[in-house]
Write an enzyme that holds these catalytic residues in place. Structure first.
Site, PDB file in Angstrom:
ATOM      1  N   CYS A 166      37.243  46.693  40.733  1.00 38.34           N
ATOM      2  CA  CYS A 166      36.468  46.517  41.961  1.00 38.34           C
ATOM      3  C   CYS A 166      37.073  47.383  43.059  1.00 38.34           C
ATOM      4  CB  CYS A 166      36.494  45.048  42.373  1.00 38.34           C
ATOM      5  SG  CYS A 166      35.657  44.718  43.940  1.00 38.34           S
TER       6      CYS A 166
ATOM      7  N   CYS B 190      31.784  40.652  41.942  1.00 39.37           N
ATOM      8  CA  CYS B 190      33.198  40.477  41.620  1.00 39.37           C
ATOM      9  C   CYS B 190      33.563  39.014  41.852  1.00 39.37           C
ATOM     10  CB  CYS B 190      34.040  41.394  42.505  1.00 39.37           C
ATOM     11  SG  CYS B 190      35.817  41.137  42.327  1.00 39.37           S
TER      12      CYS B 190
ATOM     13  N   CYS C  36      36.310  38.910  45.063  1.00 45.75           N
ATOM     14  CA  CYS C  36      35.942  39.202  46.461  1.00 45.75           C
ATOM     15  C   CYS C  36      34.450  39.037  46.738  1.00 45.75           C
ATOM     16  CB  CYS C  36      36.407  40.597  46.865  1.00 45.75           C
ATOM     17  SG  CYS C  36      35.461  41.959  46.130  1.00 45.75           S
TER      18      CYS C  36
ATOM     19  N   CYS D  42      24.301  46.868  34.863  1.00 47.64           N
ATOM     20  CA  CYS D  42      23.989  48.094  35.587  1.00 47.64           C
ATOM     21  C   CYS D  42      24.775  48.057  36.901  1.00 47.64           C
ATOM     22  CB  CYS D  42      22.488  48.134  35.822  1.00 47.64           C
ATOM     23  SG  CYS D  42      21.899  49.643  36.555  1.00 47.64           S
TER      24      CYS D  42
END
Length: 139
Positions: free
Chosen positions: A51, A97, A100, A122
């Site tokens: 991330c 994520c 976060c 995607c």
């Protein structure tokens, strides 16, 4: 994964200070990059994708495949790293994520790709960062 590590919470101003305007638009405002324009669509080196907002490992490169859609596509994320939730319109499933809550993209099922999960996660290239490492080093 969110229950194993501290969940990252920042104010809008704190996110703006650490993300580029495009990263902020996608991760925090749930935007979408133009297909085929970013660096990881046709990128197939060995390593881990993390991330961009909190550096949490999300995907092994061994789960990335060429879906021909213009965005990086993965057939699965690392265990516990990604949350799924229906979009408000109910037509797609958003992936974020787990640490976060940054918007990554959407998951699509049943499109007929020859992947072990029959899923296409995607992902916006802007929401991830590549770390050249052996995927086997991440469990």
């Amino acid at each position: 994964m969110a229950d194993l590590v501290t969940v990252v919470k920042k104010t809008e101003e704190e996110w703006r200070a650490v993300l580029s305007p495009e990263q902020f638009r996608i991760l925090r405002q749930k935007g979408t990059e133009t297909p085929g324009t970013e660096e990881y669509d046709k990128f197939f080196e060995e390593g881990i994708f993390s991330c961009i907002g909190c550096k949490t490992p999300l995907y092994k490169s061994t789960t990335k495949f060429d879906a021909g859609c213009g965005w990086p596509a993965f057939f699965e994320g690392l265990p516990g790293a990604i949350n799924r939730a229906p979009d408000p319109d109910g037509r797609r499933t958003e992936i974020t994520c787990a640490v976060c809550d940054g918007h990554l993209g959407h998951v699509h099922k049943g499109e007929g790709y020859s992947t072990p999960t029959d899923e296409r996660l995607c992902v916006n290239s802007v929401s991830i960062n590549f770390n050249p490492a052996k995927p086997s080093s991440i469990t």
